[in-house]
Enzyme design. Structure first.
Site, PDB file in Angstrom:
ATOM      1  N   ASP A 140       0.836  -1.202   0.000  1.00  0.00           N
ATOM      2  CA  ASP A 140       0.000   0.000   0.000  1.00  0.00           C
ATOM      3  C   ASP A 140       0.873   1.255   0.000  1.00  0.00           C
ATOM      4  O   ASP A 140       1.969   1.254  -0.550  1.00  0.00           O
ATOM      5  CB  ASP A 140      -0.942  -0.032   1.208  1.00  0.00           C
ATOM      6  CG  ASP A 140      -2.306   0.558   0.900  1.00  0.00           C
ATOM      7  OD1 ASP A 140      -2.361   1.757   0.562  1.00  0.00           O
ATOM      8  OD2 ASP A 140      -3.315  -0.167   0.988  1.00  0.00           O
ATOM      9  N   HIS A 204      -3.991   6.070   3.076  1.00  0.00           N
ATOM     10  CA  HIS A 204      -4.630   4.853   2.588  1.00  0.00           C
ATOM     11  C   HIS A 204      -4.045   3.597   3.233  1.00  0.00           C
ATOM     12  O   HIS A 204      -4.777   2.723   3.714  1.00  0.00           O
ATOM     13  CB  HIS A 204      -4.471   4.806   1.064  1.00  0.00           C
ATOM     14  CG  HIS A 204      -5.270   3.749   0.382  1.00  0.00           C
ATOM     15  ND1 HIS A 204      -4.818   2.466   0.234  1.00  0.00           N
ATOM     16  CD2 HIS A 204      -6.469   3.803  -0.239  1.00  0.00           C
ATOM     17  CE1 HIS A 204      -5.713   1.757  -0.438  1.00  0.00           C
ATOM     18  NE2 HIS A 204      -6.727   2.548  -0.738  1.00  0.00           N
ATOM     19  N   SER A 519     -11.033  -0.820  -1.442  1.00  0.00           N
ATOM     20  CA  SER A 519      -9.808  -0.839  -0.635  1.00  0.00           C
ATOM     21  C   SER A 519     -10.122  -1.074   0.832  1.00  0.00           C
ATOM     22  O   SER A 519      -9.315  -1.642   1.567  1.00  0.00           O
ATOM     23  CB  SER A 519      -9.070   0.501  -0.769  1.00  0.00           C
ATOM     24  OG  SER A 519      -8.302   0.542  -1.924  1.00  0.00           O
TER      25      SER A 519
END
Length: 727
Positions: A140, A204, A519
């Protein structure tokens, strides 16, 4: 893949061409290519000299030397390299002995308080001591190690199997929770905003890692929204971070470098909330290649299905050795009147209401036909300052905010669309509600409005699949059902990087954030897989995936007419997943037979991929997609064509030693499902029995859904069956 401006990267490249290009111009024609060469050599040889030799044979120009062209060598878990090549040089290498594929390193996309409780997975669920030995590799944007979600209190040293490292620095350290962290950037091209360490400046990666394996944090919220206890699904599991996402996006070369390391490092489960924007061949896709080699070493990859829904055949995680996860809602939504999260409280104060069409930016010669959409720089600051602007669009408030408006009202979004924190008081209305505001504007001489702070309410229709979640059918292999399952991916509260803004216009400093996207669904499934692994550490990736699919809670096609192409087998049910009764297992050879059936019939290439020089694709060794030992059944057909097809499957008993399973079928009118034998009698754990499923009839419409449940009175092993008209 999170739906947010934060995660939608655009790379703008300008190629300067002249009548007489210089060597510098020729250098800019080079792109990063992946040269994939399959399994790592069995002999302990240095691969770099061999790779340089290959480059020396094709690079003849003066703009770059072969050593500078070579960016990264993959050698710990598989064989290959990334290099700067021209198209002509790449084509030459593709014809060399031992090369499986050569492809340009494409740019990929980044595709919890309430969510775990919503799916019936409470904090006090039964756990094993082995949970703290499970290592989750997160591919990520990095991680924010200081977050309370990654406190290592109560955790001992990393498991003995861990072979990874931590790229520690003055601003980044690991602990007994984050036991490893690395970053990858093959082209070494960093922007001013990129942090050259595993630290997350985007948010994220921190969000996904904490959703999967974050510790228990009380009183977490985003500006008071979603207040509660934030926790990951497996809070005792360890996290290994592999940062591959940067300001210019994610690239195949870096994904493969991460997989090359994580396989050798000792990771158990991979969480990859990423995916290619367009599906490709199985072996010209970094995620598919990396996860294939991970599968060979017993590592399951959970990946986001993608955020290109609700259009059909848009999903990106389609390889059969992957777990592809769609995004479902939970029983939470935030209301002002529309769907976005408005953190501002105007305390009932009213403001003049103006239509964007009536406030065009005359200085920039903007017409009302454009200003009605409230785009950036389209509004007259003098006309909208201190007023609430009505906009004929679904922008998230940038135009009104920059023009000095007191607030805005947008239109065109519905529940299930992604929700964002707004940068100023605002709300979004559906078309019917917005039309009432428009009528009010048209009939009132002095229209006024106010906007209330959002409130959390219960979404009684949940769970259903969010509109953004990518849909099947599988774009590469039509007779393999994808996505596999659904997991919560809407309005998920989790840890966040304080460096990352939560709105497009720069609100920073928060440690927790609410995000939506596949996600967010992916790490829920990752955690469920890790939970199963903690009970069954020797189970194969296919067995773990099977347990998640066959124990999933069925979902309804009333809200999602795409049915299984929206939600797969249904919503994950982690509590039941360790106890599936039967599993549909598969190993490397099963996938190789599948690849033979899919047309990957070059024996030399398959031998390179597997490292097995005896492997050959023959008629007897090929297997169609419908006969891959998968826990779901999918069949594409032509309109009005009669259906006659037989699937073959084998199940392994992991429930009761002496058990008798009876086949129970639910099928729509016009479809006859015949299971043979209809009873499976087991006498021992680990015993395997085979059966066939025959479909006959004709479907009425575009898609027909059926199911097969093997039931012994204790375990119910459910598989979805889908017959559809191929688009």
């Amino acid at each position: 893949m999170a739906i947010s401006w934060l995660f939608i990267f655009t790379l703008i490249s300008t190629l300067l061409a002249t009548a007489h290009p210089s060597s510098s111009d020729q250098h800019h024609d080079r792109k990063v290519y992946i040269v994939y060469m399959g399994d790592k050599p069995k002999e302990e040889v240095s691969t770099s000299p061999l790779q340089l030799n290959m480059l020396e044979k094709v690079i003849s120009s003066n703009d770059i030397v072969p050593a500078e062209s070579l960016l990264h060598s993959y050698k710990r878990s598989f064989n290959g390299f990334a290099a700067k090549l021209t198209k002509e040089e790449a084509d030459k290498i593709s014809g060399m002995k031992g090369v499986v594929s050569v492809f340009q390193s494409r740019k990929l996309k980044l595709h919890t308080t309430k969510s775990w409780d919503f799916i019936g997975f409470p904090q006090q669920v039964k756990r094993t001591k082995l949970e703290s030995d499970v290592i989750i590799g997160v591919i990520d944007t990095g991680i924010w190690p200081e977050s309370a979600s990654f406190d290592d209190k109560g955790l001992g040293p990393p498991p003995a199997k861990w072979k990874g490292t931590c790229q520690a620095s003055s601003n980044f350290t690991c602990n007994n929770k984050i036991i490893g962290a690395k970053y990858y950037k093959a082209d070494k091209q960093f922007s001013e905003t990129d942090i050259q360490s595993p630290r997350d400046s985007d948010g994220h990666g921190t969000h996904t890692a904490s959703t999967a394996a974050g510790g228990i944090v009380n009183k977490a919220s985003e500006l008071g929204f979603g207040f509660g206890t934030a926790r990951g699904g497996v809070p005792s599991a360890r996290i290994a971070v592999y940062k591959v996402s940067w300001s210019d996006g994610i690239h195949d070369a870096d994904i493969l470098a991460a997989y090359d390391d994580l396989i050798a490092d000792g990771v158990d489960i991979v969480s990859a909330s990423i995916g290619p924007s367009l599906p490709e061949d199985y072996f010209t896709d970094g995620l598919a290649i990396g996860s294939f080699h991970a599968m060979r070493k017993g590592i399951l990859t959970s990946t986001a299905a993608g955020n290109e829904g609700p259009n059909p055949a848009t999903l990106s995680g389609f390889a059969p050795w992957l777990l592809s996860v769609a995004a479902s809602t939970i029983n939470r939504k935030f209301l002002t009147k529309g769907i976005h999260i408005n953190p501002f409280d105007l305390k009932n104060k009213t403001f003049p209401l103006i239509y964007g069409l009536d406030a065009p930016n005359s200085e920039d010669k903007v017409r009302g036909a454009y200003s009605r959409f409230c785009r950036r720089d389209s509004l007259d600051k003098n006309l909208v300052k201190g007023k609430i602007v009505y906009c004929d669009s679904n922008v998230i408030g940038q135009g009104p905010f920059l023009a000095g408006a007191a607030g805005f009202i947008g239109r065109g979004r519905v529940f299930g669309d992604p929700s964002f924190i707004l940068p100023l008081p605002g709300t979004y209305l559906n078309y019917n509600e917005a039309s009432e505001v428009y009528k009010y504007l048209a009939t009132s001489s002095k229209p006024i409005a106010t906007i209330y702070r959002s409130e959390e309410v219960t979404d009684t229709q949940s769970p259903y699949i969010s509109s953004f979640s990518s849909r099947g059918p599988n774009p590469i292999t039509p007779n393999l059902l994808k996505p596999d399952i659904a997991a919560p991916g809407y309005l998920i509260l989790a840890a966040w990087s304080p460096m990352a803004p939560i709105t497009e216009l720069g609100v920073k400093g928060l440690g927790y954030n609410i995000e939506s996207g596949t996600s967010m669904a992916c790490p829920h499934a990752t955690a469920a897989a890790a939970y199963v692994k903690s009970f069954h550490p020797t189970w194969s990736p296919a067995a773990i995936r099977s347990s998640l699919i066959t124990t999933a809670k069925p979902m309804s096609s009333k809200i999602n007419p795409e049915a299984e192409f929206a939600y797969g087998a249904g919503l994950i049910n982690p509590v039941k997943a360790p106890y599936p009764g039967l599993v549909y297992d598969a190993d490397e050879l099963d996938y190789v037979k599948f690849l033979c059936g899919e047309g990957y019939s070059n024996d030399e290439i398959l031998q390179s991929i597997t490292g097995n020089e005896k492997l050959k694709c023959s008629k007897g060794s090929s297997r169609s997609a419908t006969d891959l030992n998968y826990p779901s059944f999918a069949l594409s057909t032509l309109p009005s064509q009669p259906i006659t097809h037989v699937f073959h499957r084998t199940v392994t008993n992991v429930g009761s030693a002496n058990s008798k399973y009876k086949a129970k079928v639910v099928a729509p009118k016009g479809i006859n499902v015949i299971v043979s034998p209809s009873v499976l009698s087991f006498t021992s754990i680990g015993q395997k029995l085979s059966f066939s499923v025959e479909l006959k009839g004709k479907i009425d419409g575009i898609i027909a859904s059926a199911s097969l449940v093997w039931d012994d009175g204790t375990f119910q092993v459910r598989s979805p069956i889908v017959v559809y008209v191929a688009p």
